[in-house]
Design an enzyme around this catalytic site. Sequence first.
Site, PDB file in Angstrom:
ATOM      1  N   LYS A  81       1.001  -1.224   0.069  1.00 26.83           N
ATOM      2  CA  LYS A  81      -0.085  -0.023   0.050  1.00 26.83           C
ATOM      3  C   LYS A  81       0.853   1.093  -0.040  1.00 26.83           C
ATOM      4  CE  LYS A  81      -0.337  -0.178   5.103  1.00 26.83           C
ATOM      5  NZ  LYS A  81      -1.310  -0.636   6.389  1.00 26.83           N
TER       6      LYS A  81
ATOM      7  N   ARG B 200     -11.034   0.486  14.536  1.00 25.86           N
ATOM      8  CA  ARG B 200     -11.238   1.318  13.347  1.00 25.86           C
ATOM      9  C   ARG B 200     -12.241   0.466  12.357  1.00 25.86           C
ATOM     10  NH1 ARG B 200      -4.977   1.967  11.463  1.00 25.86           N
ATOM     11  NH2 ARG B 200      -5.294   0.115  10.612  1.00 25.86           N
TER      12      ARG B 200
ATOM     13  N   TYR C 246      18.383  28.706  10.049  1.00 24.06           N
ATOM     14  CA  TYR C 246      17.251  29.673  10.501  1.00 24.06           C
ATOM     15  C   TYR C 246      17.185  29.422  12.227  1.00 24.06           C
ATOM     16  CZ  TYR C 246      15.371  29.894   5.867  1.00 24.06           C
ATOM     17  OH  TYR C 246      15.430  30.231   4.475  1.00 24.06           O
TER      18      TYR C 246
ATOM     19  N   MET D  35      14.418  23.997   3.806  1.00 24.90           N
ATOM     20  CA  MET D  35      13.661  23.484   2.870  1.00 24.90           C
ATOM     21  C   MET D  35      14.551  22.432   1.855  1.00 24.90           C
ATOM     22  SD  MET D  35      11.339  25.291   0.067  1.00 24.90           S
ATOM     23  CE  MET D  35      10.136  25.902   1.235  1.00 24.90           C
TER      24      MET D  35
HETATM   25  C1  LIG Z   1      -0.522  -1.971   6.627  1.00 24.11           C
HETATM   26  C2  LIG Z   1      -1.127  -3.305   7.111  1.00 24.11           C
HETATM   27  C3  LIG Z   1      -0.564  -4.275   7.266  1.00 24.11           C
HETATM   28  C4  LIG Z   1       1.271  -4.183   7.155  1.00 24.11           C
HETATM   29  O1  LIG Z   1       1.487  -3.500   8.528  1.00 24.11           O
HETATM   30  P1  LIG Z   1       3.029  -3.512   8.926  1.00 24.11           P
HETATM   31  O2  LIG Z   1       3.166  -2.838  10.264  1.00 24.11           O
HETATM   32  O3  LIG Z   1       3.684  -2.615   7.709  1.00 24.11           O
HETATM   33  O4  LIG Z   1       3.600  -4.799   8.758  1.00 24.11           O
HETATM   34  C5  LIG Z   1      -1.280  -5.362   7.392  1.00 24.11           C
HETATM   35  N1  LIG Z   1      -2.213  -5.515   7.377  1.00 24.11           N
HETATM   36  C6  LIG Z   1      -2.879  -4.386   7.320  1.00 24.11           C
HETATM   37  C7  LIG Z   1      -4.629  -4.284   7.367  1.00 24.11           C
HETATM   38  C8  LIG Z   1      -2.569  -2.838   7.101  1.00 24.11           C
HETATM   39  O5  LIG Z   1      -3.334  -2.172   6.960  1.00 24.11           O
END
Ligand SMILES: *Cc1c(COP(=O)(O)O)cnc(C)c1O
Length: 356
Positions: free
Chosen positions: A35, A130, A253, A301
């Site tokens: 993802k 969630r 800065y 930046m």
């Molecule tokens: C992001 C995610 C994972 C992977 O999590 P990690 O901590 O990166 O291993 C697994 N299951 C779900 C539902 C997720 O959203």
Amino acid sequence: MSRPVIATIDLQALGHNLQVVRRAAPKSKVWSVVKANAYGHGLDRVWRALGTTDGFAMLNLEEAILLRERGWKGPILMLEGFFHADELPLYDKYRLTTSLHSNWQINALQNARLQAPLDIYLKVNSGMNRLGFMPERVYTAWQQLRSLANVGEITLMSHFAEAERMDGVSQPMARIEQAAEGLDAPRSLANSAATLWHPQTHFDWVRPGIVLYGASPSGVWQDVATSGIHPVMTLSSEIIAVQTLKAGEAVGYGCRYRASAECRIGVVACGYADGYPRIVPSGTPVMVEGVRTGIVGAVSMDMLTIDLTPCPQAGIGSPVELWGNAVKIDEVAAAAGTVGYELMCALAPRVPVVTV
Ligand SMILES: *Cc1c(COP(=O)(O)O)cnc(C)c1O
């Protein structure tokens, strides 16, 4: 490429980390979680390096379609499922496995006209609060789904809120047991932390993300130092100018750093617009020509400044590693009060990326 900041993606390390996961969960199939554009590494760039995985998990339809168009024929799991009923024809067309966490999604599935049944990941809320059905609702949701012609294989899925803690999975596991009672269901529960540290969560499919990219799910590199995983992303640049400060003079800065004695400061072409966190304090580690030193003053930046006292040989053109093999992304994240996940995902589009 004139500006020297660059991100290097080590595809071999990615493949190696998948093997580490396989050794940790030898009886489970693996959803490689890609993802957020493969945690900022570039999905299109890296997915082939994970080509021996059993499936890919993500949550954007665009990313799933990209994988199909590139020729991935194996399973794809959509971790949050469809967001609107009108996405279901695409789930059908591209053969996507959908997470299912809410009542409206059951109705939408019932009413959809599909060519073939979709495989379902029925999500159990094991305490994260969630997404997912409460354990006591899972049995009836399962029965409802089982009766639908549009539903193929059903797997129970849950996600841990604190699997990086030693006692972090026992309560959620009890809730999952409650949900699974009376159901002969395959299960997928484990994120990276549970894959590494809680074998009792492995079951049929594990879902590692962060460990594939070579960072720690706990945010502390020491926790994975002996696991055998290798960092995948290196952010590096060069010194583009050198200043010599007299005692009492400041740099950057806000004059956040003042020299207590005469010292040499290297100016590095990397700043918060590249994705390096602005908030880190002086002393945050960087590697210059093989020597560890620290940031001094505020990150700006497009530049940051480092102390060259420990590396008098360094000068204009010296290579600087901001994170990678020598300075772990977890160290920089800790200095910024965050986790490696956020830094990877926040790599700025203006940073050129190369794969090795
Ligand atoms: C992001 C995610 C994972 C992977 O999590 P990690 O901590 O990166 O291993 C697994 N299951 C779900 C539902 C997720 O959203």
